[in-house]
Design an enzyme around this catalytic site. Structure first.
Site, mmCIF file in Angstrom:
data_model
loop_
_atom_site.group_PDB
_atom_site.id
_atom_site.type_symbol
_atom_site.label_atom_id
_atom_site.label_comp_id
_atom_site.label_asym_id
_atom_site.label_seq_id
_atom_site.Cartn_x
_atom_site.Cartn_y
_atom_site.Cartn_z
ATOM 1 N N TYR A 148 19.601 3.814 -43.593
ATOM 2 C CA TYR A 148 19.991 5.157 -43.177
ATOM 3 C C TYR A 148 20.917 5.097 -41.955
ATOM 4 O O TYR A 148 21.981 5.723 -41.932
ATOM 5 C CB TYR A 148 18.758 5.991 -42.849
ATOM 6 C CG TYR A 148 19.096 7.323 -42.205
ATOM 7 C CD1 TYR A 148 19.621 8.360 -42.957
ATOM 8 C CD2 TYR A 148 18.916 7.528 -40.832
ATOM 9 C CE1 TYR A 148 19.963 9.573 -42.368
ATOM 10 C CE2 TYR A 148 19.252 8.737 -40.243
ATOM 11 C CZ TYR A 148 19.769 9.750 -41.009
ATOM 12 O OH TYR A 148 20.118 10.938 -40.420
ATOM 13 N N GLY A 149 20.515 4.351 -40.921
ATOM 14 C CA GLY A 149 21.350 4.222 -39.732
ATOM 15 C C GLY A 149 22.704 3.614 -40.054
ATOM 16 O O GLY A 149 23.741 4.037 -39.516
#
Length: 318
Positions: A148-149
């Protein structure tokens, strides 16, 4: 008096629904775009209201002919549509995460290259930082610890490319753990409150020592609107939006107990993969660029979220 037209993607989401309400209150005309079908609960207060229309659409499925209609008359776009969640981004979640957070964003950027607006504000995340020297600065290192990051960092790269090559006026805001009424059910404070209301123990990771820079949704929305109206910001700018005051998770649970008027039971587990020990925003740049600062103390925002969730579940298990 109308202040112009804004397209908000992810309008039926947590932050998006609060933003739509705030924009309408300030006289903007708003087109909300969301792929949720049916009756979006978060938007019930604005459905049918003058100045608002809802377009049910998936950015990945829009044809070349759809974009001009969607963006017609818009002076600005706020892009909040995304696939959230650090934990959900691992394994089978990798592909959908990059589809929704990178490829869909690229399609929007390309549409805005062909149909320009005055400002694109879009939501990045503190997850681009990972474990870095704190407080995290926009010009400091980025070491994401989850798909996600990484997807959000890739999106920042795309925004920089489109700003530099085509002049797309994109400004990214790195949100730090937004909380408050309507927070998603998978997020920590929502889970803590729901467990406490049901007389179940709250699950804390790593002994409750990790700290999070919790940012109240109303403060976040104010930062988005100021960015929308800040014509002086250079395309490609990225700003932290946080509280600047990290709170230990164990202290958050103690605060919850004070609000509820009773102790909250706790159970401890190891931290899941991709979870940083601490998030903490350096707010120097956003204060200077937007004259913005968070105004909501953590205990006040948490109490508002508790009240909302009590109403939602009727004060009992849900």
């Amino acid at each position: 008096m109308s202040r112009g037209a804004v397209v908000v993607t992810g309008a039926a989401g947590f932050v998006g629904s609060h933003l739509v309400e705030a924009l309408l209150e300030r006289g903007y005309r708003v087109t909300g775009v969301d792929r949720r079908t049916g009756d979006p609960e978060n938007l019930r207060a604005v459905l049918g209201r003058p100045g608002f229309r809802l377009e049910v659409a998936d950015l990945m499925k829009l044809s070349a002919a759809d974009w001009p209609r969607l963006l017609d008359g818009a002076g600005a776009v706020v892009h909040l549509a995304a696939r959230p969640g650090v934990r959900a981004s691992w394994g089978p979640g990798v592909g959908p995460t990059f589809r929704d957070n990178v490829v869909a964003f690229a399609r929007l950027l390309d549409a805005l290259r062909r149909q320009p607006v005055n400002r694109l504000v879009w939501a990045s995340s503190s997850s681009v930082y990972g474990d870095v020297p704190l407080p995290a600065r926009e010009d400091g290192p980025t070491r994401p610890r989850s798909p996600y990051g990484l997807s959000k960092l890739a999106a920042e790269g795309l925004a920089t490319l489109y700003a530099g090559e085509f002049g797309v006026p994109a400004v990214g805001l790195r949100f730090f753990t937004v909380y408050g009424p309507r927070q998603r059910a998978d997020m920590a404070l929502h889970r803590f409150i729901r467990a406490a209301l049901s007389d179940r123990p709250v699950v804390l990771h790593a002994g409750g020592v990790p700290r999070r820079d919790f940012t109240y949704v109303g403060d976040t929305v104010e930062a988005v609107i100021r960015t929308l109206e800040a014509s002086h910001l250079a395309p490609g700018t990225v700003l932290n939006v946080g509280s600047g005051k990290p709170v230990a998770l164990a202290d958050a649970v103690r605060c919850l107990g004070l609000i509820l008027g009773r102790p909250v039971a706790v159970r401890y587990r190891p931290s899941p993969p991709g979870t940083p020990e601490e998030t903490w925003a350096d707010l120097s740049l956003v204060r200077q660029a937007l004259a913005w600062a968070p105004r909501t103390p953590f205990e006040v925002g948490l109490a508002a979220q508790v009240t909302w969730l009590k109403d939602l579940v009727g004060g009992g298990a849900g």
